[in-house]
Design an enzyme around this catalytic site. Structure first.
Site, mmCIF file in Angstrom:
data_model
loop_
_atom_site.group_PDB
_atom_site.id
_atom_site.type_symbol
_atom_site.label_atom_id
_atom_site.label_comp_id
_atom_site.label_asym_id
_atom_site.label_seq_id
_atom_site.Cartn_x
_atom_site.Cartn_y
_atom_site.Cartn_z
ATOM 1 N N ASN A 181 -3.626 -10.056 3.986
ATOM 2 C CA ASN A 181 -2.567 -10.769 4.708
ATOM 3 C C ASN A 181 -2.858 -10.760 6.207
ATOM 4 O OD1 ASN A 181 -1.184 -11.083 2.296
ATOM 5 N ND2 ASN A 181 0.253 -9.418 2.681
ATOM 6 N N TYR A 195 1.381 -3.481 -11.039
ATOM 7 C CA TYR A 195 -0.045 -3.571 -10.711
ATOM 8 C C TYR A 195 -0.916 -3.288 -11.928
ATOM 9 C CZ TYR A 195 1.325 -3.058 -5.781
ATOM 10 O OH TYR A 195 1.873 -3.228 -4.548
ATOM 11 N N ASN A 239 1.101 1.737 5.736
ATOM 12 C CA ASN A 239 1.270 1.042 4.455
ATOM 13 C C ASN A 239 1.388 2.004 3.284
ATOM 14 O OD1 ASN A 239 1.479 -1.798 3.783
ATOM 15 N ND2 ASN A 239 -0.225 -2.081 5.189
ATOM 16 N N GLU A 252 16.188 -5.187 12.885
ATOM 17 C CA GLU A 252 16.523 -4.758 14.252
ATOM 18 C C GLU A 252 15.379 -5.001 15.248
ATOM 19 O OE1 GLU A 252 18.071 -2.318 11.654
ATOM 20 O OE2 GLU A 252 19.257 -4.103 12.088
ATOM 21 N N GLY A 254 5.336 -8.614 3.010
ATOM 22 C CA GLY A 254 4.489 -9.282 3.999
ATOM 23 C C GLY A 254 5.040 -9.266 5.411
ATOM 24 N N ALA A 255 6.279 -8.795 5.594
ATOM 25 C CA ALA A 255 6.864 -8.777 6.942
ATOM 26 C C ALA A 255 6.080 -7.857 7.873
ATOM 27 C CB ALA A 255 8.328 -8.340 6.880
ATOM 28 N N ASP A 287 3.002 -6.967 7.584
ATOM 29 C CA ASP A 287 1.667 -7.538 7.819
ATOM 30 C C ASP A 287 1.763 -8.633 8.875
ATOM 31 O OD1 ASP A 287 0.767 -5.870 5.749
ATOM 32 O OD2 ASP A 287 1.219 -7.395 4.248
#
Length: 327
Positions: free
Chosen positions: A45, A112, A174, A238, A268-269, A271
């Site tokens: 990403n 997964y 992560n 925030e 994905g935020a 990333d």
């Protein structure tokens, strides 16, 4: 179409890319009949996001000698990534991931199939052909060291060689607790890796778990005392918090988040945030501009179903930044 730049990449990312199947309809995966095929992986990403902003980005990994590996290679090359360090492993399969369609912005359930995957067997030798002297920046995350002992060795080596070569290094913890033998091992390993990075990018909950500290300042100081120069803590809606050495001074501030009308998928935020701050710092922007861009691209990522489909091109980013600055 393949992109094979003459020049070696200026930014290098590494880790596991998986072929992802996203449910077309909400509800438990057992009941879902139709899926859409995408690509998944925190490290890709970020690589794709930086490539869309016109950086020369290299991708180091392994895929299986199978249709899913071919799909990943083609997808990354179409995004403009330099895949000269992407090996095909004839013995092992490409990892797969299946994702629920969650409603109302809650984190979707993900299943997964990645144990024993080609990328889980990454090893130090995979970096033998990398020209670290030509590298401007290395982005590392806590995922490769979680995959296997050999992938962990590769993470150490990449960070050490990038440091010697004079590149800047970013590190996003992560956290993937399910991939680690124990929480203690995860914590110790990731803190040691973070200490090798210039820019550390934890989420607030991650930072609390890793450092045992509670406040933004204390979490940041934990890494600054161990050798990092900058810590940027993601605070979700925030916004984010910056603490680091700028010029000769220690600077700290919080930058408010960008309001989002509808959260579609939170994956994905973080990333997107990494893409924003890394690109801005490499562009020579100020810390405030970097954190603002991180917040902006993070907010784009939560408004789409895919993990990386919301990541903007340079043109779209410029338009959005101008729009936000307009009176």
């Amino acid at each position: 179409m393949s992109h094979h730049p003459i020049h070696s990449p200026e930014i290098l990312c590494f880790g596991e890319a998986m072929t992802m199947f996203v449910a077309e309809t909400p509800g438990e995966l057992a009941a879902v009949e139709w899926f859409q095929r995408r690509i998944a992986g925190a490290d890709t990403n970020v690589a794709i996001g930086l490539a869309r902003l016109d950086f020369r980005v290299g991708w180091l990994s392994r895929v299986g000698d199978d249709s899913f590996g071919t799909f990943i290679r083609r997808t990354l090359e179409a995004e403009g990534l330099d895949c000269r360090h992407l090996q095909t492993d004839p013995e092992r399969p490409t990892g797969l991931v299946f994702k629920e369609r969650a409603m109302g912005g809650i984190d979707p359930n993900v299943t997964y199939y990645r144990q024993g995957s080609a990328a889980s067997c990454l090893a130090p030798s995979d970096a033998d052909s990398v020209d670290f002297s030509g590298l401007r920046h290395l982005h590392a995350t806590g995922i490769p060291p979680a995959l296997s002992p050999s992938a962990r060795e590769l993470s150490w080596q990449m960070m050490e060689k990038a440091r010697i070569g004079g590149a800047t290094i970013s590190f996003d913890p992560n956290l993937r607790p399910g991939l680690w033998p124990s929480e203690a091992e995860m914590r110790d390993t990731l803190n040691e890796l973070a200490a090798k990075a210039d820019w550390v990018l934890p989420g607030l909950a991650e930072g609390r778990l890793l450092t045992g500290q509670h406040s933004h300042e204390a979490i940041a100081d934990f890494y600054l005392e161990r050798g990092s120069t900058t810590v940027m803590i993601k605070l979700g809606p925030e916004g984010s918090y910056f603490r680091g050495r700028v010029g000769g001074n220690l600077e700290s501030f919080t930058a408010p988040g960008i309001p989002v009308a509808e959260v579609v998928d939170t994956v994905g935020a973080g990333d997107g945030y990494a893409v924003g701050v890394i690109s801005a710092l490499l562009d020579g922007c100020s810390p405030r501009e970097a954190v603002h861009r991180g917040n902006l691209i993070g907010s784009l990522a939560v408004q789409v179903v895919g993990d990386m489909e919301g990541l903007p091109t340079r043109e779209r980013l410029a338009a959005l930044e101008a729009e936000l600055l307009a009176p």
